[in-house]
Enzyme design. Structure first.
Site, PDB file in Angstrom:
ATOM      1  N   SER B 148       0.842  -1.193   0.000  1.00 39.88           N
ATOM      2  CA  SER B 148       0.000   0.000   0.000  1.00 39.88           C
ATOM      3  C   SER B 148       0.883   1.251   0.000  1.00 39.88           C
ATOM      4  O   SER B 148       1.782   1.335  -0.833  1.00 39.88           O
ATOM      5  CB  SER B 148      -0.919  -0.060   1.230  1.00 39.88           C
ATOM      6  OG  SER B 148      -1.985   0.818   1.081  1.00 39.88           O
ATOM      7  N   ASP B 314      -8.350  -6.919  -4.557  1.00 36.32           N
ATOM      8  CA  ASP B 314      -7.974  -5.562  -4.140  1.00 36.32           C
ATOM      9  C   ASP B 314      -8.519  -4.563  -5.162  1.00 36.32           C
ATOM     10  O   ASP B 314      -8.037  -4.499  -6.286  1.00 36.32           O
ATOM     11  CB  ASP B 314      -6.444  -5.478  -4.067  1.00 36.32           C
ATOM     12  CG  ASP B 314      -5.946  -4.132  -3.553  1.00 36.32           C
ATOM     13  OD1 ASP B 314      -6.754  -3.186  -3.436  1.00 36.32           O
ATOM     14  OD2 ASP B 314      -4.746  -4.024  -3.274  1.00 36.32           O
ATOM     15  N   HIS B 347      -7.847  -5.406  -0.288  1.00 35.19           N
ATOM     16  CA  HIS B 347      -6.553  -4.739  -0.177  1.00 35.19           C
ATOM     17  C   HIS B 347      -5.783  -5.205   1.057  1.00 35.19           C
ATOM     18  O   HIS B 347      -4.567  -5.310   1.035  1.00 35.19           O
ATOM     19  CB  HIS B 347      -6.785  -3.223  -0.138  1.00 35.19           C
ATOM     20  CG  HIS B 347      -5.531  -2.434   0.014  1.00 35.19           C
ATOM     21  ND1 HIS B 347      -4.497  -2.514  -0.898  1.00 35.19           N
ATOM     22  CD2 HIS B 347      -5.118  -1.570   0.973  1.00 35.19           C
ATOM     23  CE1 HIS B 347      -3.516  -1.712  -0.504  1.00 35.19           C
ATOM     24  NE2 HIS B 347      -3.864  -1.142   0.626  1.00 35.19           N
TER      25      HIS B 347
END
Lengths: 198, 372
Positions: B148, B314, B347
């Site tokens: 991320s 995701d 995610h």
């Protein structure tokens, strides 16, 4: 290791850059790295197999040859290898052109649909042939564009690429294919192996 | 905040020119390490944390008393094996776990910075953290790894310091924040700003906390970290400790109660202004633009080996955005591997127990370490 892979390793020069399209579990790439000191990269569509390749320390990207060859610039590799998957593509012509754009040379292997067992199978049984190298039924086979060694040679003239070397694999024996023996090789070889150029 | 006095901190004396134009110096960078640095100092991995992470990667976080944010992946014999590697992680600048951030006092005015804190970028974050290499006398990291926002820092790091890492592992990230990413971050920021207690960011001086706003921000963001399928399977329309709908606005559904809980525990460990600053840094991140529209140029100078990982479910940083990084690398013949891991966990997959991911990460690092 499969005889097919041994032949491919022999065809490839040392210290070159090679892209193995549909690299499976990376067996060929490993052998190329070990025996020919090659900078090998792979593309593989199966997640499991990509993970297997990673566990062997190989550089592989998950992807599909029809979509993912685009990202490589012209002549990024000395050789691009396509083992027994040409027949599975929607458009084999585009794939061959892409292989020869990305690589200076390409090595393509094809399961020979002209093999006598295949012919006999269809002739006698009247059903789509199922053999050791073509184990699927017509409705679940990934192979949508089967061809024979003869077809491939013909194709080289239609879409205009040079066959530099053509080899036949018959009962684990390797032999050269030429114009005079094409009829026999097309009848007896299980696999055709072609080194091609633009 | 006294509890935070035991946090390891490096005071960075060297001036750091921020992207906003201001220069900072003598600022604290809080960090933690795991495992030990070998003699050759070539077994170090710099892990970058995501938006709400901190330097406490694994083990028990001494502040929250909960497991570190990447306990599944980092530790003895785990994917990032602390028996083998020396793992370093720093709290990003702008953060709230000891590094220079908006809850610190401005020495010039003796007031808490609040929104007077300079706007920082992903570039500023990695430029601050590279000082840790000098501190530990590490010439070259074995790897830089992060998911991320951590992945964005990975990309920025190798672009800024092409010779300072042998392997590069960006996970579930992007080279440029999308309009959707910015939109969700803006939702979070507006939730905070519309809490009266926020008081234009001066809440710490006023002894109030914008808990409501921050928890709503967290609730909204939390949804983006999960997948529709994952939510449906975990919660569906299950009711929360009741047999029938109550015809009111209490948390009838388990998902409501779950989100409220996530929001409420978040405010105990996170600073609202830090949330504003860090989300802003993410929104400003555009490595493509930094290199005049050609992402490949960001990686032209490095010989590092890349491995990009994305997750099927995701939708915050979808596979295609991760693949754009792969494409940019292949365009310059870089050494790059890529896999999309199958997972329903959205995610957040990279933070959770996703065996295929953990195994693949371990295999990549361990094999690369042998072959380095």
């Amino acid at each position: 290791m499969k005889t097919e892979y041994k032949i491919i390793v022999d065809l490839i020069e040392e210290k070159t850059r090679v892209l193995d399209v549909g690299c499976d579990d990376g067996t060929l790439m490993e052998s190329l790295k070990k025996n020919k000191n090659v900078d090998a990269r792979g593309i593989e569509i199966s997640k499991d197999k990509v993970q297997t390749c990673v566990s062997k320390g190989l550089t592989v990207i998950e992807g599909n040859a029809e979509l993912d060859l685009k990202q490589f610039p012209n002549d990024s590799f000395d050789y691009v290898v396509l083992g027994q998957t040409l027949q599975a593509f929607v458009n084999p012509e585009i794939v061959i052109k892409e292989l020869l754009r990305v690589g200076r040379k390409a090595i393509i292997t094809i399961p020979n649909f002209g093999h006598w067992k295949v012919r006999l199978n269809l002739l006698i049984k009247g059903t789509m042939p199922i053999t050791e190298s073509l184990p699927n039924d017509w409705y679940n086979t990934p192979n949508i564009h089967m061809c024979t060694i003869k077809d491939f040679v013909k194709f080289s003239k239609i879409i205009n690429f040079k066959i530099f070397k053509s080899l036949a694999l018959t009962n684990k024996n390797i032999s050269n294919i030429n114009n005079s023996n094409l009829f026999y090789k097309n009848l007896f070889a299980e696999l055709g192996i072609f080194l091609i150029e633009k | 905040m006294n509890i935070k006095e035991n946090i390891k901190t490096l005071v960075i004396k060297k001036p750091l020119k921020l992207d906003c134009g201001k220069t900072i110096n003598n600022f604290p960078l809080a960090y933690e390490t795991y495992g030990s640095l070998n003699k050759n100092k070539d077994n170090a991995i710099l892990v970058f944390h995501a938006l709400t992470g901190d330097q406490f990667v694994t083990g028990i976080n001494p502040i929250t008393k909960k497991d570190g944010w990447w306990s599944y992946a980092v530790g003895p014999n785990k994917s990032i094996d602390t028996n083998k590697y020396f793992v370093i992680c720093a709290n990003v600048i702008g953060g709230c776990m000891g590094s220079f951030g908006p809850s610190h006092k401005n020495p010039d005015t003796n007031k808490i910075y609040g929104t007077d804190f300079p706007v920082i970028t992903i570039n500023d974050m990695v430029n601050a953290q590279v000082n840790l290499l000098d501190h530990f006398e590490i010439k070259k990291l074995f790897s830089v790894v992060g998911g991320s926002m951590g992945g964005m820092q990975v990309l920025q790091f190798i672009s800024n310091y092409p010779d300072k890492a042998s392997t590069v592992v960006p996970i579930a990230c992007t080279s440029s924040h999308s309009a959707q990413n910015i939109a969700f971050n803006e939702l979070g920021r507006q939730a905070i700003a519309s809490d009266h207690n926020w008081s234009d960011g001066k809440y710490l001086s006023n002894n109030t906390l914008p808990d409501k706003g921050l928890s709503v921000a967290r609730m909204a963001a939390h949804i983006t970290y999960l997948s529709k399928k994952g939510l449906q399977e975990k919660f569906g329309r299950k009711l929360q400790e009741r047999d029938a709908l109550k015809f009111g606005f209490d948390a009838d559904f388990q998902i409501e109660s779950y989100l409220r809980y996530q929001g409420s525990v978040f405010v105990d460990r996170f600073d609202a202004n830090s949330y504003l600053y860090i989300t802003r840094a993410m929104d400003y991140f555009d490595l493509v633009k930094q290199f005049d529209g050609n992402l490949s140029n960001a990686f032209k100078k490095t010989k590092a080996k890349f491995f990009v990982i994305s997750f099927t479910s995701d939708w915050l940083y979808p596979t295609q955005e991760n693949k754009d990084i792969v494409i940019a690398l292949n365009a310059i013949g870089a050494d790059v591997g890529f896999v999309e891991i199958k997972s329903d966990k959205g995610h957040d997959s990279f933070l959770l127990d996703v065996p295929d991911f953990l195994k693949t990460l371990k295999n990549f690092l361990d094999k690369s370490y042998i072959e380095r």
